[in-house]
Write a protein that holds these residues in place. Structure first.
Motif, PDB file in Angstrom:
ATOM      1  N   ILE A 199       0.847  -1.189   0.000  1.00 13.03           N
ATOM      2  CA  ILE A 199       0.000   0.000   0.000  1.00 13.03           C
ATOM      3  C   ILE A 199       0.885   1.243   0.000  1.00 13.03           C
ATOM      4  CG2 ILE A 199      -1.845   1.215   1.209  1.00 13.03           C
ATOM      5  CD1 ILE A 199      -2.444  -1.479   2.632  1.00 13.03           C
ATOM      6  N   TYR A 200       0.696   2.115  -0.962  1.00 14.20           N
ATOM      7  CA  TYR A 200       1.416   3.383  -1.009  1.00 14.20           C
ATOM      8  C   TYR A 200       0.431   4.493  -0.677  1.00 14.20           C
ATOM      9  CZ  TYR A 200       5.499   1.307  -3.236  1.00 14.20           C
ATOM     10  OH  TYR A 200       6.614   0.571  -3.507  1.00 14.20           O
ATOM     11  N   VAL A 201       0.795   5.365   0.244  1.00 14.19           N
ATOM     12  CA  VAL A 201      -0.087   6.457   0.633  1.00 14.19           C
ATOM     13  C   VAL A 201       0.646   7.774   0.441  1.00 14.19           C
ATOM     14  CG1 VAL A 201      -1.437   7.461   2.503  1.00 14.19           C
ATOM     15  CG2 VAL A 201      -1.248   4.991   2.309  1.00 14.19           C
ATOM     16  N   ALA A 202      -0.015   8.713  -0.236  1.00 13.58           N
ATOM     17  CA  ALA A 202       0.517  10.072  -0.337  1.00 13.58           C
ATOM     18  C   ALA A 202       0.064  10.806   0.923  1.00 13.58           C
ATOM     19  CB  ALA A 202      -0.003  10.749  -1.592  1.00 13.58           C
ATOM     20  N   ASP A 203       0.956  10.840   1.905  1.00  7.57           N
ATOM     21  CA  ASP A 203       0.622  11.404   3.217  1.00  7.57           C
ATOM     22  C   ASP A 203       0.844  12.917   3.134  1.00  7.57           C
ATOM     23  OD1 ASP A 203       0.033  11.696   5.814  1.00  7.57           O
ATOM     24  OD2 ASP A 203       1.734  10.558   6.596  1.00  7.57           O
ATOM     25  N   THR A 204      -0.191  13.612   2.647  1.00  7.92           N
ATOM     26  CA  THR A 204      -0.014  14.970   2.143  1.00  7.92           C
ATOM     27  C   THR A 204       0.567  15.928   3.178  1.00  7.92           C
ATOM     28  OG1 THR A 204      -1.906  14.537   0.750  1.00  7.92           O
ATOM     29  CG2 THR A 204      -1.178  16.816   0.911  1.00  7.92           C
ATOM     30  N   GLU A 205      -0.083  16.059   4.343  1.00  7.49           N
ATOM     31  CA  GLU A 205       0.363  17.092   5.290  1.00  7.49           C
ATOM     32  C   GLU A 205       1.663  16.712   5.979  1.00  7.49           C
ATOM     33  OE1 GLU A 205      -0.930  20.095   5.540  1.00  7.49           O
ATOM     34  OE2 GLU A 205      -2.540  19.658   4.138  1.00  7.49           O
ATOM     35  N   ASN A 206       1.992  15.407   6.000  1.00 12.75           N
ATOM     36  CA  ASN A 206       3.293  14.999   6.536  1.00 12.75           C
ATOM     37  C   ASN A 206       4.391  15.080   5.483  1.00 12.75           C
ATOM     38  OD1 ASN A 206       2.498  14.495   9.130  1.00 12.75           O
ATOM     39  ND2 ASN A 206       1.964  12.355   8.735  1.00 12.75           N
ATOM     40  N   ARG A 207       4.039  15.490   4.298  1.00  6.72           N
ATOM     41  CA  ARG A 207       4.969  15.709   3.184  1.00  6.72           C
ATOM     42  C   ARG A 207       5.843  14.483   2.911  1.00  6.72           C
ATOM     43  NH1 ARG A 207       6.967  21.875   3.626  1.00  6.72           N
ATOM     44  NH2 ARG A 207       5.019  22.761   4.362  1.00  6.72           N
TER      45      ARG A 207
END
Lengths: 480, 207
Positions: A126-134
């Motif tokens: 699973i790949y997650v674009a963890d936006t606010e954690n950049r």
């Protein structure tokens, strides 16, 4: 006796009415396609809503602004519950399998901060674009932390670069592509080790000649306040089985909101139709927010303006349109993501926190199947299905083209011409016409040649006959 | 037969414009009814062309075809051209009378019919690859028409080459002015009518 028979008739009529299938008018939206001339024409509905699920019904508590949805190869639904920073995994029957709330990153407990993008590889990573954690986070199938990939580091990236990953995909070779917020250089590409390798597939700069004129006559101060000509950022991305990357751009002016990037980042989307894949042809154009590639080059784009899913085939021809904004089952408030699996299609609604499942109708499955056969070159098999499609929708132009091409291959040139004309395919019509013309002349050559010789001879004789008395007349004139 | 003779003469004009237009002006060979006949025949040709030109070169939406439009786009510009040309040339020492201008322009339209009719027939048997022949013939017809119009204007008004070209370009400008004035006029009339109607409505409702 009369009363008895009339009651019998009444009962049988009621029974018949009850047995009749539900009318298509019961669907919450209308099916349509665009004709060659750009007119919207009615069409049967290809997918109908079958069920919907929200967080409460899934037993996980309400989903808060879910941002992305992914259907894995096994049919598991991965919902990215952005507001709550978690991933909910549902199985095919929509039972909650797992909820990934957080993970152990080394020693400390870690979690997502408003992630916007999700991707699951065939291997279940699973790949997650963890936006606010950049950062990007990679988890294995059970939700165990594998690694994180931070902001790209390279000399080409300026000091003021703000890295907010929004969407992520991983191709077969393990390369990772990220859509960043406000990144107009294109997709951010990482190799399988998580090293930044470059940007790819920049959108072209778009500008108005009028704007250019005003910019050229304005002062420096004025110019600084004007809108800059910068390329638009991508807003979503998907990858097909051959490794081509499909991107979307929210731009109501462009005629190429959908791009198909080859490994060098060049747009190779095939558009052989008169109307490029831009969604609705109305004044207020569609704005695509998500794209889903289903195989055979068929892709679906989700429009936020009217909440519709447009399905195109590999030639860029519109197959069907489903969905709409609204408050019924099958309509959306703020659609965010579209996915498809086998004969179903899933749309995630951000505001309602709900997934709606659509299942294919008879019409839809016939179109899908015919299109699959058609694009793999099996025109004769496809033609049979296209004929069935025409029985349901006599306006379906692709069906006419499909039948026409099949007839052309069978040598039925005259009939092929009729069908290709109905389908408005000038190129193949012209091919059929050329073949028909040759065949026709081969059969009728003798008649035409005889006719021509007769006309030539006749003309010659007439000229001789007309000229002779005139000569005589002149002679007579001279004498008198 | 005078009619056959007229046709023969108009064909003569098309192939020998210098000679033909000279005769038209000084020998009174040009007939107004023939010019108007050519104009009507051209309109019919254009309608037929819209409808029956071969599918490979026919990009008209079948539901958008309207023969009234053809009248609008052929007869109206024709009259405008004649009017503008006449108004202009009276100020620019042109020798042509209005009738002569109409006849000249009408005769100059003949090549469009002559080429278009066989071209329509041809277009029905050509493929997309041969479509350039169709477009070539189409362009030739227009060039031939412009050429005839040029010679005709020159002969009728007894102008030099340069003055003819200037006059023709100015005529186009005058056409634009006439259209502008016309639109202005109709717009004002419309305003007046709606004003009067509003006053009438006011009175009738209050009364």
């Amino acid at each position: 006796m009369r009363i008895k028979s009339s009651i019998l008739v009444l009962v049988s009529v009621l029974l018949l009415v009850g047995l009749c299938p539900r009318p298509a008018g019961a669907a919450p939206y209308e099916g349509y396609t665009y004709s060659y001339w750009g007119d919207a024409v009615q069409s049967p509905i290809a997918y109908l809503p079958s069920r919907a699920i929200s967080g409460l019904e899934a037993g996980t508590g309400a989903w808060n602004v879910p941002g992305d949805l992914f259907v894995s190869a096994e049919g598991l639904l991965y919902v990215l519950d952005s507001g709550n920073g978690r991933i909910v995994v549902l199985d095919k029957e929509w039972n909650t399998l797992r909820v990934i709330e957080g993970f152990r990153n080394g020693e400390k407990k870690d979690s997502f901060n408003n992630p916007e993008g999700l991707f699951v590889t065939d291997a279940g990573r699973i790949y997650v674009a963890d936006t606010e954690n950049r950062r990007l986070v990679e988890l294995d199938g059970t939700g165990t932390f594998v690694r994180e990939i931070g902001a790209p580091k390279a000399d080409v990236i300026g000091a003021g670069f703000e890295y907010f990953p929004r969407k992520v995909i991983v191709d077969k070779a393990g390369r990772i592509y990220v859509v960043g917020r406000g990144v107009y250089e294109g997709l951010i590409e990482f190799d399988s080790d998580g090293q930044f390798t470059g940007f790819m597939g920049t959108n072209k700069v778009q500008f108005d000649p009028v704007d250019l004129f005003w910019k050229s006559v304005s002062t420096k101060e004025q110019r600084e306040k004007m809108v800059q000509f910068i390329p638009l950022e991508f807003n979503n991305v998907d990858v097909d089985e051959d490794g081509f990357i499909y991107t979307t751009t929210v731009d109501k002016k462009t005629f190429s909101p959908v791009k198909r990037l080859n490994p060098s980042g060049i747009d190779v989307l095939r558009v052989s139709s008169e109307i490029p894949p831009i969604g609705d042809l109305s004044l207020d154009r569609s704005a695509f927010i998500d794209i889903d590639v289903t195989g055979n080059g068929v892709y679906r784009a989700l429009d936020t303006t009217r909440g519709r899913v447009f399905t195109y085939n590999e030639d860029g021809k519109l197959l069907y349109v489903i969905g709409q904004l609204g408050s019924q089952l099958g309509t959306f408030k703020n659609p965010a993501a579209v996915e498809s699996y086998e004969n179903a299609l899933y749309v995630l609604d951000r505001d309602l926190g709900r997934i709606t499942e659509f299942t294919v109708t008879q019409f839809g499955s016939m179109v899908n199947e015919a299109n699959t056969l058609y694009s793999s070159g099996k025109h004769d098999e496809a033609a049979k299905l296209w004929r069935e499609v025409l029985k349901l929708d006599a306006n379906y132009e692709m069906a006419y083209v499909g039948i026409g091409k099949s007839l052309l291959r069978q040598g039925e040139y005259k009939q092929a011409m009729t069908y290709l004309k109905l389908g408005n395919d000038r190129e193949y019509y012209s091919k059929a016409l050329g073949k028909y013309r040759r065949e026709y002349m081969r059969d009728h050559f003798s008649i035409y040649m005889t006719g021509m010789i007769a006309v030539l001879l006749g003309g010659y004789v007439i000229v001789r006959l007309v000229k002779r008395p005139r000569k005589g007349g002149r002679v007579q004139d001279a004498v008198s | 037969m005078p009619f056959l003779k007229d046709i023969k003469y108009s064909l003569h004009v098309a192939v020998h414009p210098f000679d033909g237009f000279w005769d038209l002006k000084y020998e009174n060979k040009g007939k107004l009814r023939m010019a108007l006949g050519i104009l009507i025949a051209l309109t019919v040709t254009m309608i037929v062309k819209r409808q029956y030109v071969g599918y490979v070169v026919n990009y008209n939406h079948p539901l958008a075809l309207n023969s009234i439009n053809e009248l609008k786009y052929i007869i109206f510009p024709f009259l405008l051209w004649c009017l503008a040309n006449w108004s202009l040339t009276t100020l620019m020492d042109g020798e042509g009378k209005f009738a002569e201008i109409v006849i000249t322009t009408g005769y100059a339209l003949l090549p469009l019919i002559l080429i278009n009719i066989p071209n329509i027939l041809l277009s029905n048997v050509i493929t997309l690859r041969e479509a350039s022949f169709y477009h070539l013939l189409d362009a030739l017809a227009t060039l031939w028409f412009v050429w005839l119009l040029f010679i005709g204007t020159m002969t009728v008004h007894q102008y030099t080459v340069l003055k003819t070209i200037t006059t023709m370009l100015l005529t186009l400008a005058v056409v634009a002015i006439i259209i502008f004035l016309g639109l202005l006029f109709f717009n004002l009339i419309q305003q007046i009518v709606s004003f009067v109607y509003t006053v009438y409505q006011e009175l009738s409702i209050r009364g």
